[in-house]
Write an enzyme that holds these catalytic residues in place. Structure first.
Site, PDB file in Angstrom:
ATOM      1  N   TYR A 142       0.897  -1.432  -0.124  1.00 22.57           N
ATOM      2  CA  TYR A 142       0.098  -0.190  -0.144  1.00 22.57           C
ATOM      3  C   TYR A 142       0.883   1.221   0.001  1.00 22.57           C
ATOM      4  O   TYR A 142       0.328   2.342  -0.446  1.00 22.57           O
ATOM      5  CB  TYR A 142      -0.734   0.215   1.280  1.00 22.57           C
ATOM      6  N   LYS A 187       3.458 -15.707   3.859  1.00 23.72           N
ATOM      7  CA  LYS A 187       3.430 -16.442   2.541  1.00 23.72           C
ATOM      8  C   LYS A 187       5.019 -16.754   2.358  1.00 23.72           C
ATOM      9  O   LYS A 187       5.517 -16.466   1.554  1.00 23.72           O
ATOM     10  CB  LYS A 187       2.730 -15.659   1.421  1.00 23.72           C
TER      11      LYS A 187
END
Length: 378
Positions: A142, A187
């Protein structure tokens, strides 16, 4: 205690629910002998329309000088439907987080016993679910380097060790206050940034020997939240994963209109409902104000005003049990209360003991409305 509160109502249903939050806070402060002053400021699409900036410098000044920000929502379809727009309401929210150094978003996920039937999951899965999602707010894709042309676009997911350490510290400390179980979501099998998150978490875990720390890939975490939400106690993750997982967790309760959040860090903390601006409902008096009101409870608790926060929570529970609810969570055949009516029933002139006896005795919600001077919590 004296409170100086910046109020940012924003867009869509924001102004409607903001009023209810402010009125509840004022009533709590009056009951407990606190002084409170409000300073109002613009943000989001409203601010773009007025001054061309979704988070103007004057709004930043108001927030910076406050003890806390009571924020509602930003967003407007005219920007959502224009992919070429260079200035967007959500940029104001990101700017507020960045300028105030709000790196930690705290979202509680809990179920209300009387609303378990509204959850999309089976009752035996969700009843008693109670966990915290802690999302890093000022790093990752972001805020990373971006590029877009007609044929190529990218967002850079970059994190530094200090950014990771400080949000993990928040996660471990919340776990110590709760059931001492922390799940780090990443992840790491694919992303280098996630491998750094996991490495640092493993380095920090021995500092909190009482906490059981486990690690979960984000896709597995998303499934686990649906299959076994009661597994989680405290979950901590990076910005993008956290944005998705917290919204997934929010619907477990049965309505996004029920859950509050806090954003904390280096400067003024911000307290806000987790839902968006829902522009389609603007002015219809159907928006659920309880997430905004519970954000006020979180605000009081942040300043160690535990009795004040507990009283608001008790009142919210009582109103739900009495079927004083906005349409999206009302029982079949129940009266549809509006935003203003639900908010009004959480405000009183000082006789809360009598009110709880009335709630136990009265089954017809419309009769509660007739007690205009003796309402839910105070």
């Amino acid at each position: 205690m004296d409170f100086k509160i910046a109020v940012l109502a924003g867009d869509g249903i924001g102004p409607e629910i903001s009023v209810q939050g402010v009125e509840v806070m004022s009533a709590v402060c009056e009951k407990f002998g606190h002084k409170v002053n409000y300073e109002y400021a613009i943000c989001g699409a409203d601010a773009i329309d007025k001054v061309g900036d979704p988070f103007p410098e004057e709004t930043y000044r108001v927030c910076k000088n406050a003890d806390a920000v009571l924020f509602s929502a930003v967003g407007d379809p005219k920007f959502d439907n224009d992919p070429t727009a260079k200035v967007r309401p959500e940029q104001g929210l990101l700017a507020m987080r960045k300028k105030l150094g709000l790196f930690a978003n705290i979202r509680p996920v809990q179920t209300f016993k009387c609303l378990v039937h509204k959850s999309p999951l089976r009752a035996e899965l969700v009843e008693g679910a109670d966990f915290l999602c802690i999302r890093e707010l000022t790093g990752g894709m972001y805020f990373g380097e971006k590029y877009q042309d007609n044929d190529k676009a990218y967002d850079t997911n970059m994190y530094t060790r200090p950014e990771i350490e400080r949000i993990l510290k928040v996660g471990f400390e919340y776990a110590m206050k709760r059931r001492k179980h922390l799940t780090v979501v990443d992840k790491a099998n694919v992303l280098a940034s996630s491998r750094l998150w996991r490495q640092i978490a493993q380095e920090m875990a021995p500092q909190y020997p009482e906490v059981t720390t486990d690690y979960m890939f984000v896709d597995n975490a998303a499934m686990k939240m649906i299959q076994e939400p009661k597994f989680f106690d405290v979950m901590v993750t990076e910005n993008t994963f956290g944005d998705i997982l917290t919204d997934e967790g929010s619907v477990i309760s049965g309505s996004m209109g029920l859950l509050p959040s806090a954003s904390t860090g280096e400067s003024t903390p911000v307290f806000e409902p987790i839902h968006g601006s829902w522009p389609q409902a603007k002015g219809l008096n159907i928006a659920n104000p309880l997430a905004q009101i519970l954000s006020v409870a979180m605000l009081f608790e942040y300043f160690d005003c535990k009795a004040e926060g507990a009283l608001i929570r008790k009142a919210v529970d009582a109103s739900l049990d009495a079927n004083v609810r906005t349409p999206e969570i009302q029982v079949e055949g129940g009266e549809k209360f509006g935003t203003k009516e639900v908010g009004a029933l959480l405000i009183t002139s000082g006789k809360h003991d009598l009110v709880f006896r009335f709630i136990k005795q009265i089954t017809m919600p419309e009769k509660i409305l007739s007690f205009s001077g003796i309402l839910l919590i105070f």
